[in-house]
Design an enzyme around this catalytic site. Structure first.
Site, PDB file in Angstrom:
ATOM      1  N   GLU A 529       8.684 -59.652 -26.620  1.00 43.55           N
ATOM      2  CA  GLU A 529       7.848 -60.283 -27.896  1.00 43.55           C
ATOM      3  C   GLU A 529       6.607 -61.024 -27.400  1.00 43.55           C
ATOM      4  OE1 GLU A 529       9.762 -62.204 -30.975  1.00 43.55           O
ATOM      5  OE2 GLU A 529       7.934 -62.864 -32.019  1.00 43.55           O
ATOM      6  N   ASN A 590       2.984 -60.310 -32.814  1.00 47.15           N
ATOM      7  CA  ASN A 590       3.246 -60.501 -34.327  1.00 47.15           C
ATOM      8  C   ASN A 590       1.802 -60.349 -34.946  1.00 47.15           C
ATOM      9  OD1 ASN A 590       5.847 -62.107 -34.476  1.00 47.15           O
ATOM     10  ND2 ASN A 590       4.804 -62.755 -32.505  1.00 47.15           N
ATOM     11  N   GLU A 622       5.331 -56.759 -35.181  1.00 47.28           N
ATOM     12  CA  GLU A 622       6.380 -57.744 -35.822  1.00 47.28           C
ATOM     13  C   GLU A 622       5.406 -58.106 -37.274  1.00 47.28           C
ATOM     14  OE1 GLU A 622       8.788 -60.478 -33.842  1.00 47.28           O
ATOM     15  OE2 GLU A 622       9.268 -58.763 -32.268  1.00 47.28           O
ATOM     16  N   ASP A 651      10.583 -58.986 -39.256  1.00 47.12           N
ATOM     17  CA  ASP A 651      10.699 -60.014 -38.595  1.00 47.12           C
ATOM     18  C   ASP A 651      11.465 -61.154 -39.570  1.00 47.12           C
ATOM     19  OD1 ASP A 651      10.610 -61.917 -36.619  1.00 47.12           O
ATOM     20  OD2 ASP A 651       8.443 -62.131 -36.327  1.00 47.12           O
ATOM     21  N   GLU A 715      18.040 -62.352 -33.415  1.00 46.64           N
ATOM     22  CA  GLU A 715      17.046 -63.318 -32.716  1.00 46.64           C
ATOM     23  C   GLU A 715      17.767 -64.599 -32.609  1.00 46.64           C
ATOM     24  OE1 GLU A 715      12.621 -63.340 -34.082  1.00 46.64           O
ATOM     25  OE2 GLU A 715      13.967 -63.031 -35.765  1.00 46.64           O
TER      26      GLU A 715
HETATM   27  P1  C2E Z   1       8.917 -65.532 -34.590  1.00 43.91           P
HETATM   28  O1  C2E Z   1       8.037 -64.346 -34.663  1.00 43.91           O
HETATM   29  O2  C2E Z   1      10.122 -65.622 -35.293  1.00 43.91           O
HETATM   30  O3  C2E Z   1       8.997 -65.805 -33.012  1.00 43.91           O
HETATM   31  C1  C2E Z   1      10.317 -66.378 -32.552  1.00 43.91           C
HETATM   32  C2  C2E Z   1       9.969 -67.673 -32.539  1.00 43.91           C
HETATM   33  O4  C2E Z   1      11.393 -68.377 -32.010  1.00 43.91           O
HETATM   34  C3  C2E Z   1       9.322 -68.136 -31.133  1.00 43.91           C
HETATM   35  O5  C2E Z   1       8.827 -69.401 -31.319  1.00 43.91           O
HETATM   36  C4  C2E Z   1      10.342 -68.277 -29.906  1.00 43.91           C
HETATM   37  O6  C2E Z   1       9.892 -69.156 -28.788  1.00 43.91           O
HETATM   38  C5  C2E Z   1      11.345 -68.766 -30.850  1.00 43.91           C
HETATM   39  N1  C2E Z   1      12.805 -68.885 -30.376  1.00 43.91           N
HETATM   40  C6  C2E Z   1      12.948 -67.522 -29.590  1.00 43.91           C
HETATM   41  N2  C2E Z   1      14.620 -67.510 -29.143  1.00 43.91           N
HETATM   42  C7  C2E Z   1      15.043 -68.645 -29.609  1.00 43.91           C
HETATM   43  C8  C2E Z   1      16.120 -69.215 -29.344  1.00 43.91           C
HETATM   44  O7  C2E Z   1      17.075 -68.809 -28.856  1.00 43.91           O
HETATM   45  N3  C2E Z   1      16.150 -70.592 -30.140  1.00 43.91           N
HETATM   46  C9  C2E Z   1      15.295 -71.210 -30.714  1.00 43.91           C
HETATM   47  N4  C2E Z   1      15.474 -72.365 -31.264  1.00 43.91           N
HETATM   48  N5  C2E Z   1      13.910 -70.809 -30.927  1.00 43.91           N
HETATM   49  C10 C2E Z   1      13.804 -69.231 -30.342  1.00 43.91           C
HETATM   50  P2  C2E Z   1       7.167 -69.492 -31.125  1.00 43.91           P
HETATM   51  O8  C2E Z   1       6.663 -68.962 -29.992  1.00 43.91           O
HETATM   52  O9  C2E Z   1       7.017 -71.135 -31.330  1.00 43.91           O
HETATM   53  O10 C2E Z   1       6.796 -68.966 -32.446  1.00 43.91           O
HETATM   54  C11 C2E Z   1       6.699 -69.427 -33.644  1.00 43.91           C
HETATM   55  C12 C2E Z   1       6.333 -68.413 -34.679  1.00 43.91           C
HETATM   56  O11 C2E Z   1       4.809 -68.237 -34.801  1.00 43.91           O
HETATM   57  C13 C2E Z   1       6.564 -66.824 -34.450  1.00 43.91           C
HETATM   58  O12 C2E Z   1       8.014 -66.930 -34.890  1.00 43.91           O
HETATM   59  C14 C2E Z   1       5.738 -66.138 -35.090  1.00 43.91           C
HETATM   60  O13 C2E Z   1       5.935 -66.144 -36.472  1.00 43.91           O
HETATM   61  C15 C2E Z   1       4.450 -66.999 -35.095  1.00 43.91           C
HETATM   62  N6  C2E Z   1       3.324 -66.496 -33.907  1.00 43.91           N
HETATM   63  C16 C2E Z   1       3.788 -66.833 -32.674  1.00 43.91           C
HETATM   64  N7  C2E Z   1       2.897 -66.035 -32.136  1.00 43.91           N
HETATM   65  C17 C2E Z   1       2.040 -65.208 -32.885  1.00 43.91           C
HETATM   66  C18 C2E Z   1       0.996 -64.594 -33.053  1.00 43.91           C
HETATM   67  O14 C2E Z   1       0.529 -64.045 -31.725  1.00 43.91           O
HETATM   68  N8  C2E Z   1       0.515 -64.259 -34.014  1.00 43.91           N
HETATM   69  C19 C2E Z   1       0.990 -64.663 -35.162  1.00 43.91           C
HETATM   70  N9  C2E Z   1       0.416 -64.268 -36.307  1.00 43.91           N
HETATM   71  N10 C2E Z   1       2.187 -65.105 -35.389  1.00 43.91           N
HETATM   72  C20 C2E Z   1       2.746 -65.655 -34.181  1.00 43.91           C
HETATM   73 CA    CA Z   2       8.178 -62.464 -34.286  1.00 44.73          CA
HETATM   74 CA    CA Z   3      11.604 -64.165 -35.982  1.00 48.19          CA
END
Ligand code: C2E
Ligand code: CA
Ligand code: CA
Length: 762
Positions: A529, A590, A622, A651, A715
């Site tokens: 991802e 995403n 996603e 997602d 996830e």
């Molecule tokens: P998401 O799509 O649900 O991405 C998963 C988030 O959960 C990611 O946080 C990831 O680092 C975190 N995560 C993965 N495994 C675990 C785990 O075992 N425990 C915990 N506590 N967290 C875990 P991240 O990278 O901070 O991203 C947060 C949200 O930001 C993402 O949720 C997504 O909705 C958004 N996002 C990130 N990158 C993009 C992007 O390029 N474009 C858009 N539109 N949204 C993005």
């Molecule tokens: Ca995602």
């Molecule tokens: Ca997610």
């Protein structure tokens, strides 16, 4: 010499010759007087020919032709009439001829024709009022001029002991009427097919006739000769000049009618009146001429009175209209045209007034996610929603406050009694519990309440309320918050963030991190991802939670998302090239709902794949449930992507409200079970409702997905127990810190390399 000048030169020559002849005749007394009668027919013929040349060589408007043609014929008739007179002069020798009836008839019909021509020139005004006023003005001016011409020119001839012949009198009368009529008319032509100066020249020919009358009256026999030799030929020259003038006329300019003429005419009529008054011979029983002059003066005065009344009435009407339009403008300047509420300017005014006399309370209200409603359902629905909400807000404010619309989806209530603030805020929240507008939309609002003591700047109070509103949004929207000191800091930081993002995108401060998606049975990498990171020059690494919402609000998510998409495709293609087609199955960036509304989105996806030679089946987009629930347009885009072979993943599955029904209409290939159902799933606490529920959801999702032929990803797996439990429930693919944290592309490359050597070793 051009044609038109030729006629002017010819006419001038004749006029000069006649003058020379006259001087010579006066000095020597030699030769027949009849010679003096020869110049007039000649010069008139030249005048007629000048007009003929004009009509032939210049494209005139129809109305222009209707004027010039009669004038030309008039010139010929004059030439013929005066030729007859000259013949008579030669016939009777040294005596002065009297006008033969045939000559008089020709000349009179000439004048009548010219009058007709003048009358047919359009005035170029259209409104009924203007036309009416002009008729009055012209009547006044005509009567005024005529009174003078009559009293000093014609009446003395009529009343002379040896009165003029009827034909001579008729000609003079007509000529005077023509002069007066056309002079007044020319003053009111607003611009049109006949040049004003040309028409003035034509009108002056009538004055020549008046000159003849005057000379003859004063001079008798001695006067009649110079009248014929000096005065009359001038009229032919005037016609030639008029033709020349019309030819040179530039495009007609529009100008208002003459304002002074009626007043001058009133003054003019006073002159004969005064003359009558101071010359007692006008008073006798037979002095009808004196009475006529007084009568004309009375009529002129009456007409002036009528004119003043008409103008007065029109002015009153205009004044009323002006006041009405001023009131309308004032209202428009201070009110919002859509909802009819006060606008920001008026609200500021209210606020300033309130703060000078006492404390003031402001409730700032903002519709949550209005931009998405507008984008997905269209502006008409958005407008309907705003109008509906404005009504609900007014009702909720009731007598406690005055409502205004400050901007797009931002409203404000000025509350005069600070104690009522909370009650109003509660009522506003309650008002949005029911669907709004004819579209039955459910909206939520966030509101900020702030109070300031007398003397505070209105802008300060608005800033406080704004900070409180921002805090309300931070607390999860759909609620209200009262301002407290220090609340503005996050709001300010947030405002800064918006500006920062644009710069960051231009300066390339964004990076993609990749989190592996792992097969639970064998631990192999199935895909990655892509998660965006911001390396801020001062703040260091900023997580997406802190800037994605701002990017969505500012619309910057569209270019940012485009970059993410391209970068993810590029990186995936690079890995595939380096580690072979089996190294990873898919790359999953995403996608925000706003990107789905971007008309270029599908093209962008196609280009990103093509540019890096990545197969569409390697790309997974996603999307969150709320994103895909946005109407037909979005659904069409999703089907287009699906038909291209790109896979779509739902997602955070299970957190939305309509997850299950969504699966049927939406072309998803993958569901990602949200982390909240994974948290604590490993804890065996039979009987704990929460644990049971989580397990139940996790099981239901995998079963449903299986039934619908969808893949699943669990996830947020943080330990091995969770991985095992999920595997047992039927999940074959997982993602989480336990299986691999999001890492930079380089670290991910290292992991691929390690996997390859492990496979080689096995
Ligand atoms: P998401 O799509 O649900 O991405 C998963 C988030 O959960 C990611 O946080 C990831 O680092 C975190 N995560 C993965 N495994 C675990 C785990 O075992 N425990 C915990 N506590 N967290 C875990 P991240 O990278 O901070 O991203 C947060 C949200 O930001 C993402 O949720 C997504 O909705 C958004 N996002 C990130 N990158 C993009 C992007 O390029 N474009 C858009 N539109 N949204 C993005
Ligand atoms: Ca995602
Ligand atoms: Ca997610």
């Amino acid at each position: 010499m051009t044609g038109s000048w030729r006629y002017v030169a010819a006419a001038t020559t004749i006029v000069l010759l006649s003058a020379i002849w006259y001087v010579w005749w006066v000095l020597t007394g030699a030769g027949p007087v009849a010679i003096g009668f020869l110049f007039m027919p000649l010069v008139m013929a030249v005048g007629g020919l000048a007009i003929r040349d004009l009509r032939r060589s210049v494209p005139l408007a129809p109305a222009g032709r209707r004027f010039w043609r009669p004038v030309e014929i008039c010139a010929y008739l004059f030439a013929a009439g005066f030729a007859l007179l000259a013949a008579e002069a030669f016939r009777i020798g040294p005596e002065l001829p009297s006008m033969p009836p045939a000559a008089a008839a020709l000349i009179c019909s000439g004048v009548l024709l010219a009058m007709w021509g003048v009358a047919s020139v359009p005035l170029g005004v259209t409104s009924r009022y203007e036309r009416g006023k002009q008729w009055l003005d012209r009547a006044i001016a005509l009567l005024g001029c005529s009174a003078v011409l009559w009293h000093f020119g014609i009446a003395p001839m009529v009343l002379a002991p040896e009165p003029w012949t009827v034909s001579a009198l008729t000609i003079l009368l007509l000529a005077c009427a023509f002069a007066a009529g056309s002079i007044t008319k020319v003053s009111y032509i607003a611009g049109g097919p006949v040049d004003r100066s040309a028409m003035r020249l034509v009108a002056s020919t009538g004055l020549c006739a008046a000159g003849v009358a005057l000379l003859s009256v004063i001079g008798g026999y001695e006067g009649a000769v110079p009248a014929q030799a000096l005065c009359m030929p001038l009229s032919g020259l005037l016609l030639a000049l008029a033709a020349r003038r019309q030819r040179a006329a530039a495009k007609a300019s529009v100008r208002p009618g003459n304002v002074w003429l009626p007043y001058l005419a009133v003054l003019a009529v006073d002159v004969p009146v005064a003359d009558v008054l101071f010359r007692p011979e006008h008073w006798g029983p037979g002095a009808w001429e004196g009475r006529l002059i007084v009568l004309v003066a009375v009529v002129v005065t009456a007409l002036v009175a009528v004119r003043q009344y008409v103008v007065f009435r029109e002015n009153t009407r205009l004044l009323r209209e002006k006041q009405a339009s001023e009131a309308r403008l004032r209202h428009e300047a201070t009110h919002d045209p859509l909802t009819g509420l006060a606008n920001r300017a008026l609200f500021r005014q209210w606020l300033d007034e309130a703060l000078t006399s006492g404390d003031a309370t402001v409730l700032l209200v903002d519709l949550d996610d209005f931009k998405t409603v507008n984008d997905s359902l269209g502006h008409d629905v958005g407008d309907g929603l705003l109008v509906g909400f404005a009504g609900a807000l007014c009702e909720a404010a009731g007598l406690d406050g005055s409502v205004a619309r400050l901007a797009g989806d931002e409203f404000a209530v000025l509350i005069t009694d600070a104690d009522r603030g909370a009650a109003v805020a509660e009522r506003v929240m309650a008002a949005t519990a029911a669907p709004i507008s004819s579209h039955r939309l459910l909206v939520h609002v966030s509101a900020g309440l702030a109070t300031a003591p007398a003397g505070t700047a209105a802008s300060q109070l608005l800033r406080d309320a704004d900070a409180a509103m921002y805090a309300a949004k931070q607390r999860g929207k759909a609620n209200w918050v009262r301002y407290a000191a220090g609340m503005e800091q996050p709001a300010q930081a947030h405002a800064r963030l918006g500006g920062d993002l644009r710069r960051a995108l231009d300066d390339g401060e964004f990076r993609l991190f990749y989190q592996p998606i792992i097969g639970l049975a064998d631990g192999r990498i199935i895909g990655v991802e892509a998660l965006v990171r911001w390396f801020h020059p001062e703040r260091g690494l900023v997580p997406p939670i802190e800037f994605i919402p701002a990017a969505e609000r500012t619309g910057l998510i569209v270019p940012l998302g485009r970059w993410v998409l391209r970068e993810a495709c590029r990186q995936a293609a690079e890995w595939l090239a380096e580690f072979g087609p089996d190294a990873l199955n898919k790359v999953a960036p995403n996608v925000s709902v706003l990107q789905l509304h971007d008309p270029d989105f599908v093209t962008d996806v196609r280009a990103a794949l093509a540019d890096h030679g990545l197969g569409p089946d390697r790309l997974v987009l996603e999307l969150t449930e709320s994103a895909v629930l946005r109407g037909q347009r979005v659904l069409r885009v999703l089907h287009e992507l699906h038909d291209m072979g790109v896979r779509l993943a739902l997602d955070d599955f299970g957190t939305g409200e309509s997850s299950l029904s969504l699966l049927r209409s939406f072309p998803a290939s993958i569901v990602k079970l949200d982390k909240s159902f994974v948290d604590g799933i490993e804890l065996d606490e039979p009987g704990t409702a929460a644990a049971d529920a989580r397990q139940a959801v996790a099981r239901a999702v995998v079963q449903l997905a299986g039934a619908l032929g969808l893949d699943t990803v669990a996830e947020g797996i943080e330990n091995q127990e969770q991985a095992d439990r999920l595997h047992r429930l039927g999940y074959t693919v997982g993602q989480g810190y336990h299986l691999g944290r999001p890492v930079s592309a380089e670290e991910m490359t290292a992991r691929f390399a390690a996997q390859r050597s492990a496979a080689a070793a096995a």
